[in-house]
Write a protein that holds these residues in place. Structure first.
Motif, PDB file in Angstrom:
ATOM      1  N   THR A  22      26.246  17.943   9.570  1.00 27.71           N
ATOM      2  CA  THR A  22      27.411  18.765   9.228  1.00 27.71           C
ATOM      3  C   THR A  22      27.329  20.093   9.966  1.00 27.71           C
ATOM      4  O   THR A  22      26.366  20.348  10.694  1.00 27.71           O
ATOM      5  N   SER A  23      28.307  20.951   9.748  1.00 26.12           N
ATOM      6  CA  SER A  23      28.335  22.219  10.475  1.00 26.12           C
ATOM      7  C   SER A  23      27.271  23.195   9.989  1.00 26.12           C
ATOM      8  O   SER A  23      27.152  24.300  10.492  1.00 26.12           O
ATOM      9  N   LEU A  24      26.478  22.757   9.021  1.00 28.28           N
ATOM     10  CA  LEU A  24      25.319  23.549   8.612  1.00 28.28           C
ATOM     11  C   LEU A  24      24.340  23.646   9.782  1.00 28.28           C
ATOM     12  O   LEU A  24      23.556  24.580   9.897  1.00 28.28           O
ATOM     13  N   TYR A  25      24.379  22.655  10.646  1.00 26.55           N
ATOM     14  CA  TYR A  25      23.511  22.616  11.819  1.00 26.55           C
ATOM     15  C   TYR A  25      24.221  23.252  13.009  1.00 26.55           C
ATOM     16  O   TYR A  25      25.452  23.339  13.046  1.00 26.55           O
ATOM     17  N   THR A  26      23.437  23.693  13.986  1.00 30.37           N
ATOM     18  CA  THR A  26      24.027  24.324  15.169  1.00 30.37           C
ATOM     19  C   THR A  26      24.785  23.304  16.009  1.00 30.37           C
ATOM     20  O   THR A  26      25.730  23.618  16.685  1.00 30.37           O
TER      21      THR A  26
END
Lengths: 242, 293
Positions: free
Chosen positions: B236-240
């Motif tokens: 998800t966009s939690l990751y870079t």
């Protein structure tokens, strides 16, 4: 004179031993965003990493993180490979028979079912439900009429729904929410459900002192509001706080 | 890694991939291939040594030694590998701690086993309390290597034993007729010639060993399979670098890696067979003789 030197040396040794003992090894899964995950720089990140580091700082312990598979996370704690489990683990009776828990540092968050868009909610009772193995959700589905398939990592449960291997996935709402919000093919079905208690830190049953130390720090963080800050930062404004 | 990686969300495709494939986790993924190779390099000689000892024990005339050899070979071959991989590191680890505990803390009055917990005094902890992460990795890796060597040593032992029996009896008798002792005949006649008979079996075991290395993951070592699964999963966009489920590509890379490894070692075994067949009374040795003549 000699005796004094010896005593001093002995004292120095015991002091350094006491200091060395203060290294606490924190076991986590590193695959459960936003609780704990490995970011792109190969470093641990997440709510529990921030919380764990803060607790160690307050308790004056030097902590070291250890990544362990979810399935063997309790046996490896008991075997002494690390000293605490801080991995989004719900406090349950069955687990409390093997390890002991601190008080909860996160209120129970309702579990949710997620499925491909257009899936009928009746799959909850009659379909195939994916969960991570050894979780409270797996135990719950086993009790219902639905068929259960278990996966070792949370990530695989989502992949199984996308691949059509399972009709829906049952997991912590906190874990599913960002995934469902960002994807165009998944939605929540059915009602949120409360399964299991809050999330706490697991320690060996013989480690009473360590449990009491962390318990005290959690109480302190609940009282001064710093725990709420962390909860809101990682889980959003709507998350239940203390 | 690269200058332009500061804000990946705005990058064109090729730059995004250049950044993505050089993240810290990907570098760890590439390193994990070296871990697999290192394990193979360590386990192969260890297993060969264990196997040689096992084969000698199987041949031994002394009853207890013979029984020890048989017990080892049959026990290990009869139990699923995975059980041994899980059992050996735990049993060995607790065994070492138990021994150290009795050496360092003879005055300890509490029981070592308290319910589920295995408790030894501080001095007996292995790896020692306060050991660096690096030392702990080496310890876990050695445990894994020992487990692999024990399991594969049993298969090697049986193969080598068979190969020793396959050396024509007439040659040993001839050697004895020349006045060599049993040991001398073994060293000078049986040992040098048995390898050609052992080779097909050994190459089998080697291939199986290569294919077993993903079991490292079970022992808590972050090997190539662990990273492929971890990196391939949807992010998800939690990751870079958010991306959908890419596991199929990562597993494809693993497939190619393992295929290359087994293919090149098959080449190696082919060359070894040709070399060891020289002068042997085997079909291949015969063919070489005729070709040379």
């Amino acid at each position: 004179m000699k005796k004094i030197t010896l005593a001093a040396v002995a004292l120095a040794f015991s002091a350094s031993a006491a200091l060395a003992q203060d290294v606490v090894r924190m076991g986590t899964e590193g695959a459960y965003p936003p609780f704990n995950f490995i970011n792109d720089d190969n470093e641990l990140e997440g709510f529990e990493i921030d919380l764990g580091n803060e607790m160690c700082a307050r308790a004056n312990l030097s902590c070291e993180w250890v990544i362990n598979d979810w399935d063997t996370i309790i046996p490896n704690l008991v075997a002494g490979n690390y000293d605490t489990i801080i991995a989004g683990m719900s406090i349950t009776e069955a687990r409390s028979e093997v390890i002991s828990f601190t008080q909860n540092y996160k209120e129970p968050d309702p579990s949710r079912y997620a499925a491909l868009i257009g899936t009928d909610a009746s799959v909850i009772d009659s379909g195939v439900i994916a969960t991570q193995s050894n979780t409270v959700q797996a135990g719950y589905v086993a009790e219902t009429d639905a068929d259960l398939i278990e996966f070792p990592t949370p990530d695989e449960t989502i992949a199984a729904v996308r691949a059509g291997e399972a009709d829906a996935v049952l997991a912590d709402g906190d874990f599913l929410r960002p995934i469902v919000e960002e994807s165009s093919d998944l939605e929540f079905i059915g009602e949120p459900m409360h399964i299991g208690g809050g999330v706490g830190m697991g320690v060996r049953q013989s480690d009473v002192e360590l449990r009491e130390t962390f318990d005290a720090v959690i109480t302190e963080m609940k009282e001064d509001g710093s725990l709420n800050e962390l909860l809101i930062r990682w889980f959003g404004e709507d998350t239940p706080t203390f | 890694m690269f200058q332009f990686c500061a804000d990946p969300a705005t990058l064109p495709d090729w730059q995004w991939f250049a950044c993505y494939l050089t993240t810290g986790t990907h570098l760890a993924f590439y390193r994990s291939f070296l871990v697999v190779m290192a394990l193979l390099a360590v386990v192969a000689p260890l297993a060969l040594g264990m196997g040689l000892l096992g084969a000698l024990a199987l041949r031994a005339r002394l009853f207890p030694v013979n029984m020890l050899g048989r017990g080892y070979v049959n026990l290990v071959r009869g139990v699923p590998d995975i059980v041994f991989f899980l059992f050996v590191p735990i049993a060995l680890g607790q065994g070492i701690e138990w021994v150290l505990h009795h050496i360092h803390c003879p005055d300890w009055d509490q029981p070592i086993r308290q319910g589920n917990d295995f408790i030894v005094c501080r001095e007996a902890k292995m790896p020692p309390v306060g050991a660096s992460a690096w030392a702990r990795n080496i310890y876990a890796f050695s445990m894994a290597a020992i487990a692999f060597a024990l399991v594969f040593g049993a298969f090697v032992a049986n193969t080598l034993y068979g190969a020793m029996q396959a050396v024509p009896r007439a040659q040993v008798e001839t050697a004895e007729a020349y006045g060599m002792t049993r040991a001398q005949a073994f060293r000078r006649v049986v040992m040098p010639q048995m390898w050609i008979f052992a080779l097909p079996g050994l190459s089998n075991i080697w291939q199986i060993l290569i294919k077993s290395t993903p079991l490292l993951f079970l022992l808590g070592i972050q090997d190539a399979v662990y990273w492929a699964r971890e990196l391939g999963g949807a992010k998800t966009s939690l990751y870079t670098y958010p991306h959908p489920d890419w596991r199929v590509w990562y597993f494809l890379a693993l497939l190619v890696f393992y295929l290359m490894l087994t293919w090149s070692s098959e080449k190696g075994f082919g060359a070894l067979t040709a070399r060891l067949s020289r002068g042997q009374a085997t079909a291949e040795g015969d063919r070489q003789r005729k070709a040379a003549a």
